[in-house]
Design a protein around this motif. Structure first.
Motif, short mmCIF file in Angstrom:
data_model
loop_
_atom_site.label_atom_id
_atom_site.label_comp_id
_atom_site.label_asym_id
_atom_site.label_seq_id
_atom_site.Cartn_x
_atom_site.Cartn_y
_atom_site.Cartn_z
N ARG A 221 0.87 -1.18 0.00
CA ARG A 221 0.00 0.00 0.00
C ARG A 221 0.91 1.23 0.00
O ARG A 221 1.43 1.65 1.02
CB ARG A 221 -0.92 -0.01 1.22
N VAL A 222 1.09 1.81 -1.20
CA VAL A 222 1.97 2.97 -1.36
C VAL A 222 1.16 4.23 -1.10
O VAL A 222 0.16 4.49 -1.78
CB VAL A 222 2.60 3.00 -2.76
N VAL A 223 1.57 5.01 -0.12
CA VAL A 223 0.84 6.21 0.26
C VAL A 223 1.57 7.49 -0.10
O VAL A 223 0.97 8.57 -0.07
CB VAL A 223 0.54 6.21 1.78
N GLN A 224 2.86 7.40 -0.44
CA GLN A 224 3.63 8.60 -0.74
C GLN A 224 4.75 8.27 -1.71
O GLN A 224 5.40 7.23 -1.60
CB GLN A 224 4.23 9.20 0.54
N LEU A 225 4.96 9.17 -2.69
CA LEU A 225 6.03 9.02 -3.66
C LEU A 225 7.05 10.15 -3.46
O LEU A 225 6.66 11.29 -3.18
CB LEU A 225 5.49 9.06 -5.09
N ALA A 226 8.31 9.83 -3.62
CA ALA A 226 9.38 10.84 -3.51
C ALA A 226 10.54 10.41 -4.40
O ALA A 226 10.92 9.23 -4.41
CB ALA A 226 9.84 10.99 -2.07
N ARG A 227 11.10 11.34 -5.14
CA ARG A 227 12.18 11.03 -6.09
C ARG A 227 13.55 10.93 -5.44
O ARG A 227 14.47 10.37 -6.04
CB ARG A 227 12.22 12.08 -7.20
N GLU A 228 13.71 11.47 -4.24
CA GLU A 228 14.99 11.44 -3.56
C GLU A 228 14.94 10.50 -2.37
O GLU A 228 13.98 10.53 -1.58
CB GLU A 228 15.39 12.84 -3.10
N ALA A 229 15.99 9.68 -2.22
CA ALA A 229 16.04 8.74 -1.11
C ALA A 229 16.05 9.47 0.23
O ALA A 229 15.39 9.06 1.19
CB ALA A 229 17.27 7.85 -1.23
N THR A 230 16.80 10.58 0.31
CA THR A 230 16.86 11.32 1.57
C THR A 230 15.50 11.92 1.93
O THR A 230 15.16 12.04 3.11
CB THR A 230 17.92 12.43 1.49
N THR A 231 14.71 12.27 0.91
CA THR A 231 13.36 12.76 1.18
C THR A 231 12.50 11.65 1.77
O THR A 231 11.74 11.87 2.71
CB THR A 231 12.72 13.28 -0.11
N GLN A 232 12.66 10.45 1.23
CA GLN A 232 11.90 9.31 1.76
C GLN A 232 12.25 9.06 3.22
O GLN A 232 11.38 8.78 4.04
CB GLN A 232 12.18 8.07 0.92
N ILE A 233 13.55 9.16 3.55
CA ILE A 233 13.96 8.95 4.94
C ILE A 233 13.33 10.01 5.84
O ILE A 233 12.87 9.72 6.95
CB ILE A 233 15.50 8.98 5.04
N GLY A 234 13.29 11.25 5.37
CA GLY A 234 12.64 12.32 6.14
C GLY A 234 11.16 12.06 6.34
O GLY A 234 10.61 12.34 7.41
#
Length: 319
Positions: A221-234
């Motif tokens: 269940r994908v709830v959020q997309l982000a192009r940068e790995a560091t953004t995903q960690i945040g």
């Protein structure tokens, strides 16, 4: 006018004697005198004042001596540079790398070792997704790529060789009930929300995430997309969900974030080197040799992680 004319002129100008200059050049004095007269005729000026007792530079000759020395020095430098280019010691090498490679020791170590061995080579570095690197290599605008995939996604004429492999990690909020676990089973993540890359970002991680989840019997269940790995960690730190990222990104330390190994055999994927198929140029061969030395040759681990056959290897590319 040829370089030998300049060499003859410089010898006479430095010796101020046709006899001594001829001996220095290992030629006869009459041919030397003839070559200097031909040079003067071509330039349309006298370079020397000649008497029976002495030879002196004219004002034009003194000025021409500066230029002649410069030209001869440049010719020697050009010859030496071409020799170094032919032997792989000079030139420009265009290198692509994926975004997670700077977080490993491999990329800095390889570049450091290569620059120490080949200081005359200019490195043009480009951070690119693997698919972009394969396209650039095929077009000839990139010499070598450090990619996160084992095959060039159908690109012909490209040689790909594995140099190491990294596991994946589940990035989880420190307040999550599983945050204290030594490892996590994907079956335990059935009801979790996930953060991942958009499908058009040029990374295979969303596909790996789906493969791991499906192997555990559910769809992510994908709830959020982000192009940068560091953004995903945040976003994980903000409590929006979990992320699946390469283990080298564990060095990104953000409060309220934990990195968990995947239980069982785990999910591994290779780091590979890619370049146009065929015999490498001396420039490229030098880089490949340094790369193999630093990584322990083909198949050497990039990090001190346990080795395992990848369970979910993407046919696309990874960050």
């Amino acid at each position: 006018m040829e370089l030998r004319h300049l060499r003859y002129f410089v010898a006479v100008a430095e010796e101020l004697s046709f006899t001594r200059a001829a001996e220095r050049l290992h030629i006869g004095q009459p041919p030397l005198s003839m070559q200097i007269r031909d040079l003067e005729a071509e330039l349309g000026v006298l370079l020397f004042e000649r008497t029976r007792r002495k030879v002196m530079l004219t004002q034009a000759g003194a000025r021409f001596l500066v230029r002649a020395r410069s030209i001869l020095s440049a010719a020697v430098e050009a010859s030496e540079e071409m020799r170094r280019v032919a032997s792989g010691e000079a030139g420009e090498l265009r290198i692509g790398f994926t975004s997670s490679l700077p977080y490993t020791n491999t990329l800095p170590d390889v570049l450091y070792a290569y620059r120490r061995r080949y200081p005359g080579v200019h490195l043009q570095l480009r951070e690119m997704f693997s698919a972009e690197q394969f396209d650039a290599i095929a077009r000839g605008s990139l010499d070598i790529g450090l990619v996160r995939t084992g095959a060039p996604s159908g690109q012909g004429g490209i040689a790909v060789r594995e140099i190491g492999r990294d596991p994946l990690r589940i990035v989880i909020n420190a307040a999550h009930p599983l945050a204290g676990a030594a490892a996590v089973h994907f079956a335990d993540l059935r009801d979790e929300d996930f953060i991942t890359f958009p499908t058009d970002a040029g990374t295979g991680l969303p596909m790996i995430l789906r493969g791991l989840c499906r192997a555990a019997g559910f769809e992510p269940r994908v709830v959020q997309l982000a192009r940068e790995a560091t953004t995903q960690i945040g976003l994980v730190a903000a409590g929006l969900g979990l992320a699946l990222l390469p283990a080298p990104l564990e060095c990104v330390r953000i409060p309220r974030v934990r990195y968990l190994p995947i239980a069982g055999d785990g999910a591994f994927f290779p780091v590979a080197v890619a370049h146009q198929d065929g015999e490498p140029s001396p420039l490229l061969r030098g880089f490949l040799n340094v790369l193999d030395e630093v990584t322990g040759a083909a198949g050497g681990a990039l990090q001190e992680y346990p080795s395992s056959t990848p369970q979910f290897l993407p046919s696309g590319d990874l960050p």
